[in-house]
Design a protein around this motif. Sequence first.
Motif, PDB file in Angstrom:
ATOM      1  N   VAL A  64      -5.329  -3.306 108.601  1.00  0.00           N
ATOM      2  CA  VAL A  64      -5.426  -4.035 109.869  1.00  0.00           C
ATOM      3  C   VAL A  64      -4.713  -3.182 110.917  1.00  0.00           C
ATOM      4  N   MET A  65      -5.457  -2.674 111.882  1.00  0.00           N
ATOM      5  CA  MET A  65      -4.931  -1.657 112.793  1.00  0.00           C
ATOM      6  C   MET A  65      -3.696  -2.116 113.567  1.00  0.00           C
ATOM      7  N   ALA A  66      -3.683  -3.358 114.013  1.00  0.00           N
ATOM      8  CA  ALA A  66      -2.588  -3.828 114.862  1.00  0.00           C
ATOM      9  C   ALA A  66      -1.243  -3.782 114.134  1.00  0.00           C
ATOM     10  N   ARG A  67      -1.241  -3.895 112.814  1.00  0.00           N
ATOM     11  CA  ARG A  67       0.013  -3.868 112.059  1.00  0.00           C
ATOM     12  C   ARG A  67       0.674  -2.499 112.085  1.00  0.00           C
ATOM     13  N   HIS A  68      -0.099  -1.460 112.363  1.00  0.00           N
ATOM     14  CA  HIS A  68       0.402  -0.093 112.313  1.00  0.00           C
ATOM     15  C   HIS A  68       0.387   0.590 113.674  1.00  0.00           C
ATOM     16  N   GLY A  69       0.004  -0.133 114.735  1.00  0.00           N
ATOM     17  CA  GLY A  69      -0.080   0.466 116.064  1.00  0.00           C
ATOM     18  C   GLY A  69      -1.276   1.378 116.238  1.00  0.00           C
ATOM     19  N   PHE A  70      -2.308   1.198 115.392  1.00  0.00           N
ATOM     20  CA  PHE A  70      -3.491   2.052 115.463  1.00  0.00           C
ATOM     21  C   PHE A  70      -4.508   1.556 116.486  1.00  0.00           C
ATOM     22  N   GLU A  74     -10.134  -3.464 112.111  1.00  0.00           N
ATOM     23  CA  GLU A  74      -9.717  -3.245 110.725  1.00  0.00           C
ATOM     24  C   GLU A  74     -10.692  -2.310 110.037  1.00  0.00           C
ATOM     25  N   TYR A  75     -10.265  -1.778 108.904  1.00  0.00           N
ATOM     26  CA  TYR A  75     -11.158  -0.936 108.115  1.00  0.00           C
ATOM     27  C   TYR A  75     -10.742  -0.977 106.652  1.00  0.00           C
ATOM     28  N   GLY A 143     -12.604  -7.279 121.995  1.00  0.00           N
ATOM     29  CA  GLY A 143     -11.249  -6.864 122.339  1.00  0.00           C
ATOM     30  C   GLY A 143     -10.672  -5.801 121.439  1.00  0.00           C
ATOM     31  N   ASP A 144     -11.353  -5.454 120.352  1.00  0.00           N
ATOM     32  CA  ASP A 144     -10.836  -4.456 119.429  1.00  0.00           C
ATOM     33  C   ASP A 144     -11.089  -3.040 119.942  1.00  0.00           C
ATOM     34  N   PHE A 145     -10.249  -2.117 119.508  1.00  0.00           N
ATOM     35  CA  PHE A 145     -10.368  -0.708 119.893  1.00  0.00           C
ATOM     36  C   PHE A 145      -9.626   0.134 118.858  1.00  0.00           C
ATOM     37  N   ASN A 146      -9.896   1.432 118.879  1.00  0.00           N
ATOM     38  CA  ASN A 146      -9.234   2.360 117.968  1.00  0.00           C
ATOM     39  C   ASN A 146      -8.545   3.430 118.804  1.00  0.00           C
TER      40      ASN A 146
END
Length: 245
Positions: A64-70, A74-75, A143-146
Motif C-alpha cells: 500500500v503506497m501511502a504506508r511507505h510515502g510512495f 497499491e500493487y 486520487g491515487d498517484f505514484n
Amino acid sequence: MTIHSLNTKRRSAESRVAAQDWRTLVSELNGQGCAVMPGLLSPEECAEIAALYPHEEHFRSHVVMARHGFGKGEYRYFRYPLPDLIEGLRSALYPRLAGVANDWNEKMGAALRYPPDHAAFLKRCHDEGQTKPTPLLLQYGPGDFNCLHQDLYGALAFPLQAAILLSEPGEDFTGGEFVLTEQRPRMQSRAEVVPIKRGDAVIFAVHNRPVEGTRGYYRVNLRHGVSRLRSGRRHTLGIIFHDAR
C-alpha cells in the motif's frame, strides 16, 4: 478468470514482440529514454491480467503506497512461477533490450555487460542474492498517484523495464498519465508525459542512460511515476527484468 486461461495465451509472446518496429523503438529509446510498443496485449488479455489482482495466491507481497510515502494506490508482486503470458513477454523482451543496455553501458563507460539470454541474467541476480520476482500488478483509484521513483531492488539492475497499461484511458479512468523525468548535469529536470492506450507497453530507462554532448556521451538520471487519477480505476502490469533482494 483463471491463471490457466492466461497460460494458454503464451503462444504469441515471442511473435508479437518480434512483430514490433524495433528499429524505431531503439531509436526512440536512444533519443528519449522511452518508447511505446502499441497493442502488445489484446483487450481480453488486459482484462484477464487485471482480474488476477484480488487473488492473493498469485502474489508474493502486497504494498500500500501511502504506508511507505510512495504515493497513493497499491500493487502486488507476482510469485514464481509467473503466469505464462507474463513470463513469455519477459523472456521475449529481454534479449532485444539487452543490446540497447550493453550499448548504453559502453557509452557511459560502465564495464558491466548483460548476457543475451534472460535465464542467464536471472542466474546472475540469484548469485547476488536477488531471488524475489519483480513483475507486478498496480491498481489505482480516484486520487491515487505514484511518486517519481526508480525500480532498482538490489546491486544488479537491468537498465530498462516495461509497463503495460491494462485499462482504457477516457473509458476506465481519467488522469493517471505515465510521467518520466530526466535530470541532466547542471540543468533543470525535463519531464515527458507518455500517452498510451490499453494494451500498449512503454519501455523506459530504469536509472541512467547516455546522452550525446559536444564532448562525447554523458550520464543522465531518470525517474518515473504516474500522475493523479481523476476518476475510475487503472491497472498496470510492470515487467522488470532483474529480481529483488
